[in-house]
Design a protein around this motif. Structure first.
Motif, PDB file in Angstrom:
ATOM      1  N   LEU A  22      -4.286 -13.190 -28.483  1.00  0.00           N
ATOM      2  CA  LEU A  22      -5.516 -13.347 -29.249  1.00  0.00           C
ATOM      3  C   LEU A  22      -5.704 -14.788 -29.705  1.00  0.00           C
ATOM      4  O   LEU A  22      -6.818 -15.313 -29.694  1.00  0.00           O
ATOM      5  N   GLU A  23      -4.627 -15.434 -30.114  1.00  0.00           N
ATOM      6  CA  GLU A  23      -4.694 -16.836 -30.521  1.00  0.00           C
ATOM      7  C   GLU A  23      -5.128 -17.712 -29.347  1.00  0.00           C
ATOM      8  O   GLU A  23      -5.989 -18.587 -29.497  1.00  0.00           O
ATOM      9  N   LEU A  24      -4.571 -17.475 -28.164  1.00  0.00           N
ATOM     10  CA  LEU A  24      -4.964 -18.241 -26.990  1.00  0.00           C
ATOM     11  C   LEU A  24      -6.415 -17.977 -26.604  1.00  0.00           C
ATOM     12  O   LEU A  24      -7.129 -18.884 -26.184  1.00  0.00           O
ATOM     13  N   ASP A  25      -6.862 -16.737 -26.767  1.00  0.00           N
ATOM     14  CA  ASP A  25      -8.238 -16.393 -26.437  1.00  0.00           C
ATOM     15  C   ASP A  25      -9.216 -17.108 -27.365  1.00  0.00           C
ATOM     16  O   ASP A  25     -10.278 -17.550 -26.940  1.00  0.00           O
ATOM     17  N   GLN A  26      -8.876 -17.239 -28.635  1.00  0.00           N
ATOM     18  CA  GLN A  26      -9.748 -17.933 -29.575  1.00  0.00           C
ATOM     19  C   GLN A  26      -9.696 -19.443 -29.362  1.00  0.00           C
ATOM     20  O   GLN A  26     -10.698 -20.129 -29.489  1.00  0.00           O
ATOM     21  N   ARG A  27      -8.549 -19.940 -29.012  1.00  0.00           N
ATOM     22  CA  ARG A  27      -8.389 -21.387 -28.848  1.00  0.00           C
ATOM     23  C   ARG A  27      -8.998 -21.876 -27.541  1.00  0.00           C
ATOM     24  O   ARG A  27      -9.605 -22.943 -27.494  1.00  0.00           O
ATOM     25  N   PHE A  28      -8.849 -21.101 -26.464  1.00  0.00           N
ATOM     26  CA  PHE A  28      -9.362 -21.479 -25.152  1.00  0.00           C
ATOM     27  C   PHE A  28     -10.218 -20.339 -24.598  1.00  0.00           C
ATOM     28  O   PHE A  28      -9.757 -19.554 -23.781  1.00  0.00           O
ATOM     29  N   PRO A  29     -11.471 -20.233 -25.028  1.00  0.00           N
ATOM     30  CA  PRO A  29     -12.302 -19.127 -24.542  1.00  0.00           C
ATOM     31  C   PRO A  29     -12.636 -19.287 -23.060  1.00  0.00           C
ATOM     32  O   PRO A  29     -12.624 -20.383 -22.514  1.00  0.00           O
ATOM     33  N   VAL A  30     -12.939 -18.181 -22.436  1.00  0.00           N
ATOM     34  CA  VAL A  30     -13.321 -18.187 -21.026  1.00  0.00           C
ATOM     35  C   VAL A  30     -14.655 -18.916 -20.910  1.00  0.00           C
ATOM     36  O   VAL A  30     -15.583 -18.654 -21.674  1.00  0.00           O
ATOM     37  N   THR A  31     -14.776 -19.836 -19.961  1.00  0.00           N
ATOM     38  CA  THR A  31     -15.978 -20.669 -19.885  1.00  0.00           C
ATOM     39  C   THR A  31     -17.225 -19.851 -19.598  1.00  0.00           C
ATOM     40  O   THR A  31     -18.291 -20.138 -20.107  1.00  0.00           O
ATOM     41  N   ARG A  32     -17.124 -18.827 -18.769  1.00  0.00           N
ATOM     42  CA  ARG A  32     -18.287 -18.008 -18.452  1.00  0.00           C
ATOM     43  C   ARG A  32     -18.837 -17.351 -19.718  1.00  0.00           C
ATOM     44  O   ARG A  32     -20.044 -17.335 -19.957  1.00  0.00           O
ATOM     45  N   ARG A  33     -17.950 -16.806 -20.552  1.00  0.00           N
ATOM     46  CA  ARG A  33     -18.373 -16.142 -21.773  1.00  0.00           C
ATOM     47  C   ARG A  33     -18.918 -17.152 -22.769  1.00  0.00           C
ATOM     48  O   ARG A  33     -19.910 -16.893 -23.450  1.00  0.00           O
ATOM     49  N   ALA A  34     -18.311 -18.316 -22.865  1.00  0.00           N
ATOM     50  CA  ALA A  34     -18.775 -19.335 -23.789  1.00  0.00           C
ATOM     51  C   ALA A  34     -20.152 -19.843 -23.376  1.00  0.00           C
ATOM     52  O   ALA A  34     -21.019 -20.059 -24.222  1.00  0.00           O
ATOM     53  N   LYS A  35     -20.379 -20.016 -22.072  1.00  0.00           N
ATOM     54  CA  LYS A  35     -21.689 -20.457 -21.595  1.00  0.00           C
ATOM     55  C   LYS A  35     -22.742 -19.390 -21.861  1.00  0.00           C
ATOM     56  O   LYS A  35     -23.869 -19.698 -22.247  1.00  0.00           O
ATOM     57  N   ALA A  36     -22.415 -18.145 -21.658  1.00  0.00           N
ATOM     58  CA  ALA A  36     -23.366 -17.058 -21.891  1.00  0.00           C
ATOM     59  C   ALA A  36     -23.728 -16.968 -23.366  1.00  0.00           C
ATOM     60  O   ALA A  36     -24.873 -16.704 -23.711  1.00  0.00           O
ATOM     61  N   ALA A  37     -22.775 -17.207 -24.231  1.00  0.00           N
ATOM     62  CA  ALA A  37     -23.047 -17.156 -25.667  1.00  0.00           C
ATOM     63  C   ALA A  37     -23.959 -18.304 -26.075  1.00  0.00           C
ATOM     64  O   ALA A  37     -24.807 -18.147 -26.958  1.00  0.00           O
ATOM     65  N   ARG A  38     -23.816 -19.456 -25.442  1.00  0.00           N
ATOM     66  CA  ARG A  38     -24.668 -20.591 -25.769  1.00  0.00           C
ATOM     67  C   ARG A  38     -26.084 -20.394 -25.247  1.00  0.00           C
ATOM     68  O   ARG A  38     -27.041 -20.800 -25.871  1.00  0.00           O
TER      69      ARG A  38
END
Length: 58
Positions: free
Chosen positions: A26-42
């Motif tokens: 969970l710590e790694l997921d918060q620190r380095f989010p998946v780029t596809r998901r981060a782009k979709a959120a933006r």
């Protein structure tokens, strides 16, 4: 030990290992989010709330 007991013991050990690794994952997921998901959120704009007294689906 029977085969079923061996399978159960290994499954229990795998479950314990996964439970022990969950905080690190969970710590790694918060620190380095998946780029596809981060782009979709933006890209997704915030939706305006539905007006009071009306159904959102109508």
């Amino acid at each position: 030990m029977s085969i079923i007991a061996n399978v159960g013991a290994y499954a229990g050990l795998a479950l314990l290992a996964l439970m022990a690794l969950t905080p690190a994952l969970l710590e790694l997921d918060q620190r380095f989010p998946v780029t596809r998901r981060a782009k979709a959120a933006r890209k997704t704009p915030a939706k305006a709330p539905a007006p009071a007294g009306r159904l959102a689906s109508v």
